[in-house]
Design a protein around this motif. Structure first.
Motif, PDB file in Angstrom:
ATOM      1  N   GLY A   1      75.090  24.859  22.898  1.00 15.88           N
ATOM      2  CA  GLY A   1      74.133  24.853  23.644  1.00 15.88           C
ATOM      3  C   GLY A   1      73.025  23.449  23.821  1.00 15.88           C
ATOM      4  N   ALA A   2      74.045  22.730  22.689  1.00 19.17           N
ATOM      5  CA  ALA A   2      72.679  21.375  21.695  1.00 19.17           C
ATOM      6  C   ALA A   2      72.044  20.660  22.853  1.00 19.17           C
ATOM      7  N   PRO A   3      70.531  20.092  22.772  1.00 23.68           N
ATOM      8  CA  PRO A   3      70.081  19.613  23.853  1.00 23.68           C
ATOM      9  C   PRO A   3      70.644  18.481  25.006  1.00 23.68           C
ATOM     10  N   ALA A   4      71.632  17.619  23.676  1.00 24.49           N
ATOM     11  CA  ALA A   4      72.664  16.238  23.849  1.00 24.49           C
ATOM     12  C   ALA A   4      73.690  17.099  25.534  1.00 24.49           C
ATOM     13  N   TYR A   5      74.405  18.509  24.887  1.00 22.31           N
ATOM     14  CA  TYR A   5      75.025  19.072  26.078  1.00 22.31           C
ATOM     15  C   TYR A   5      74.649  20.216  26.740  1.00 22.31           C
ATOM     16  N   ARG A   6      73.847  19.911  27.372  1.00 19.51           N
ATOM     17  CA  ARG A   6      73.285  21.571  27.899  1.00 19.51           C
ATOM     18  C   ARG A   6      73.218  21.311  29.628  1.00 19.51           C
ATOM     19  N   THR A   7      74.325  20.638  29.775  1.00 22.43           N
ATOM     20  CA  THR A   7      74.140  20.281  32.017  1.00 22.43           C
ATOM     21  C   THR A   7      75.189  21.876  31.441  1.00 22.43           C
ATOM     22  N   GLY A   8      76.358  21.361  30.552  1.00 23.20           N
ATOM     23  CA  GLY A   8      77.512  21.894  30.575  1.00 23.20           C
ATOM     24  C   GLY A   8      78.144  21.742  31.983  1.00 23.20           C
ATOM     25  N   LEU A   9      79.390  22.204  32.276  1.00 22.34           N
ATOM     26  CA  LEU A   9      80.081  23.077  33.446  1.00 22.34           C
ATOM     27  C   LEU A   9      79.676  23.690  34.737  1.00 22.34           C
ATOM     28  N   SER A  10      79.994  23.427  35.682  1.00 23.60           N
ATOM     29  CA  SER A  10      79.940  24.354  37.209  1.00 23.60           C
ATOM     30  C   SER A  10      81.447  25.386  36.192  1.00 23.60           C
TER      31      SER A  10
ATOM     32  N   ILE B   1      83.709  16.580  26.378  1.00 23.29           N
ATOM     33  CA  ILE B   1      84.026  16.955  28.163  1.00 23.29           C
ATOM     34  C   ILE B   1      83.558  15.871  29.069  1.00 23.29           C
ATOM     35  N   PRO B   2      84.408  15.373  29.906  1.00 22.17           N
ATOM     36  CA  PRO B   2      83.441  14.440  30.458  1.00 22.17           C
ATOM     37  C   PRO B   2      83.023  14.779  32.067  1.00 22.17           C
ATOM     38  N   ALA B   3      81.313  15.560  32.197  1.00 28.11           N
ATOM     39  CA  ALA B   3      81.749  16.248  33.692  1.00 28.11           C
ATOM     40  C   ALA B   3      80.729  15.972  33.562  1.00 28.11           C
ATOM     41  N   ALA B   4      80.438  16.528  36.061  1.00 29.61           N
ATOM     42  CA  ALA B   4      79.869  15.877  36.668  1.00 29.61           C
ATOM     43  C   ALA B   4      78.042  15.672  35.959  1.00 29.61           C
ATOM     44  N   LYS B   5      77.860  16.732  35.376  1.00 30.61           N
ATOM     45  CA  LYS B   5      76.856  15.993  35.322  1.00 30.61           C
ATOM     46  C   LYS B   5      76.222  15.770  33.598  1.00 30.61           C
ATOM     47  N   GLY B   6      77.433  15.333  34.123  1.00 31.78           N
ATOM     48  CA  GLY B   6      76.703  14.990  32.178  1.00 31.78           C
ATOM     49  C   GLY B   6      78.057  15.320  30.797  1.00 31.78           C
ATOM     50  N   THR B   7      78.300  14.664  29.854  1.00 29.72           N
ATOM     51  CA  THR B   7      78.854  15.341  28.547  1.00 29.72           C
ATOM     52  C   THR B   7      79.122  16.629  28.040  1.00 29.72           C
ATOM     53  N   ALA B   8      80.042  17.229  28.402  1.00 29.52           N
ATOM     54  CA  ALA B   8      79.467  18.499  27.567  1.00 29.52           C
ATOM     55  C   ALA B   8      80.704  18.823  26.735  1.00 29.52           C
ATOM     56  N   HIS B   9      80.657  19.709  25.424  1.00 29.46           N
ATOM     57  CA  HIS B   9      80.996  20.298  24.146  1.00 29.46           C
ATOM     58  C   HIS B   9      81.896  21.260  23.783  1.00 29.46           C
ATOM     59  N   ALA B  10      83.002  21.299  23.561  1.00 31.90           N
ATOM     60  CA  ALA B  10      83.805  22.989  23.790  1.00 31.90           C
ATOM     61  C   ALA B  10      84.208  23.085  22.240  1.00 31.90           C
ATOM     62  N   HIS B  11      84.704  24.300  21.594  1.00 32.09           N
ATOM     63  CA  HIS B  11      84.529  24.791  20.810  1.00 32.09           C
ATOM     64  C   HIS B  11      85.357  26.004  21.439  1.00 32.09           C
ATOM     65  N   VAL B  12      86.935  25.610  20.374  1.00 32.63           N
ATOM     66  CA  VAL B  12      87.865  26.208  20.873  1.00 32.63           C
ATOM     67  C   VAL B  12      88.306  26.993  19.961  1.00 32.63           C
ATOM     68  N   LEU B  13      88.932  28.166  20.292  1.00 30.40           N
ATOM     69  CA  LEU B  13      89.550  29.356  19.086  1.00 30.40           C
ATOM     70  C   LEU B  13      91.308  29.581  19.703  1.00 30.40           C
ATOM     71  N   THR B  14      92.394  29.445  19.449  1.00 28.52           N
ATOM     72  CA  THR B  14      93.291  29.561  20.544  1.00 28.52           C
ATOM     73  C   THR B  14      94.300  30.206  19.153  1.00 28.52           C
ATOM     74  N   VAL B  15      94.385  31.520  19.584  1.00 27.34           N
ATOM     75  CA  VAL B  15      95.282  32.547  19.671  1.00 27.34           C
ATOM     76  C   VAL B  15      96.516  33.072  19.798  1.00 27.34           C
TER      77      VAL B  15
END
Length: 410
Positions: free
Chosen positions: A340-349, A53-67
């Protein structure tokens, strides 16, 4: 969509090497729904995918389960330890209950640095319902752990699934009382780590053995306020008073026994009770919007309603997050945990979380605990145990109060 093979969890992610990378620099313009549509089937009605996910403070990475709740072979329920006042990892709770996947749930009483000598309970903030059984009610708004609540939300907010198999957002309030003869007081709490000032709270066998002292600390508006000096505890067994104490205690509570804890005016009322006196304790959770009984409910707070983000969502503070979305008129549940790996830890608002959940197709979305608590697990078909798919910011995996478990037959 590009294809990405992460170096995540060895065999499992080698098998689940279908990952979407969001296109475009704007979350509003992103279309992760296509990544979810291309997800890997874990079980009937359950798919998994991951994407950047390209986010305001850097790339985040999402894991998703769809039910897919329309599939009669799949269901969701509360992951929880043996007691409300306890913690366990999502992996351990999923394995113990036979879940094929799950994420962490509500915010919880993780520490008590502001009350030296008082034991943190590990209990969650909001209401909790598991397999149709009420476990607990919500603490006062000012006693919650976690980020500030968005305007118009409260600790009573829940995400739940009814006996009609539809997911929905709701609010659940405690309705209860304690009666002794002709005298009656409203019940202020049920298996909660914090009671309203001046109230009486009930603790049952579901609470566990952790100390009940924390329930009398802080105020309705200040979690860090000192513990009350006016407390009283009464034990009721089979409808009669069997013991009393000036200070709340701890230890297991037997089936058929209720421990009543009072502070201030509530303590004064309890002091009037005598050994052997008949006492009746009634309690239930009342949903604000649905008349359909809930099979499952977990606390947190809404970020998206009817396809629109809630007003006043924080757009500045980025973090690793966990969230749940509701799509297809309650027939689909989307569970998301960031890496939460260091490369993605900036996350999302929180505002970005609402945008992402909407782009995944959710009409309603709910924020769960994040940071070191964010965990998403899934079980490879035929495997005996689940695999932790994201990298939590804490290592090893953090023990949490509860979670959302996904179960499937076949």
């Amino acid at each position: 969509m590009q294809t990405r093979v992460g170096n995540r969890r060895k065999r499992f992610l080698a098998a689940l090497a279908v990952v979407g990378v969001l296109a475009g620099a704007s979350l509003t313009g992103a279309a992760p729904a296509s990544a979810v549509a291309a997800g890997e089937r874990l079980a009937p009605g359950v798919t998994y995918t991951e994407f950047d996910i390209p986010a305001a403070k850097g790339t985040a990475h999402a894991h998703v389960l769809t039910v897919d709740l329309r599939d009669p072979r799949v269901r969701v329920d509360l992951l929880h330890p043996d007691a409300v006042g306890a913690r366990a990892t999502v992996s351990a709770m999923a394995d113990a209950s036979g879940a094929v996947g799950g994420v962490n749930g509500d915010f919880f009483n993780i520490t008590e640095t502001q009350h030296p000598g008082v034991e943190a309970t590990g209990a969650s903030v909001g209401p909790a319902v598991a397999s149709g059984r009420t476990l607990k009610a919500a603490v006062p708004d000012g006693q919650r752990f976690g980020p500030a609540l968005p305007p118009g939300t409260s600790t009573r907010d829940v995400l739940g699934v009814g006996v009609d198999r539809r997911a929905r957002l709701d609010s659940m309030a405690l309705d209860g009382s304690v009666r002794a003869g002709d005298d009656r007081v409203p019940l202020g709490g049920l298996n909660q780590y914090a009671l309203p000032v001046g109230s009486v709270g009930a603790f049952t066998a579901q609470w566990g053995s952790v100390s009940r002292v924390r329930a009398t600390c802080g105020t309705d508006t200040q979690r860090a306020a000192p513990c009350s000096t006016d407390t009283y505890e009464v034990t009721v067994r089979r409808g009669r008073v069997v013991s009393a104490a000036d200070v709340p205690g701890g230890g297991p509570i037997a089936d058929g026994t209720t421990v009543l804890v009072g502070r201030e005016a509530g303590a004064q009322w309890l002091r009037k009770l005598s050994p052997g006196e008949p006492v009746r304790v009634d309690h239930r959770l009342v949903a604000a919007h649905s008349r359909v009984p809930y099979r499952f409910a977990v606390g947190g707070y809404p970020v998206l309603r009817g396809g629109a983000p809630l007003p006043g969502l924080d757009a500045k503070t980025s973090a690793v997050r966990t969230a749940a979305g509701i799509a297809d008129h309650g027939r689909s549940l989307i569970l998301l945990a960031l890496d939460g790996a260091p490369a993605y830890r900036t996350g999302l608002s929180i505002a970005e979380v609402a945008d992402v959940m909407r782009s995944l197709g959710a009409d309603d979305a709910f924020s769960l605990d994040g940071g070191g608590s964010s965990s998403l697990v899934a079980r490879e078909p035929g495997a005996a145990t689940v695999t932790l798919l994201n990298h939590p910011t804490d290592s090893p995996e953090r023990a949490v109060a509860n979670g959302i478990g996904v179960y499937a037959r076949g």
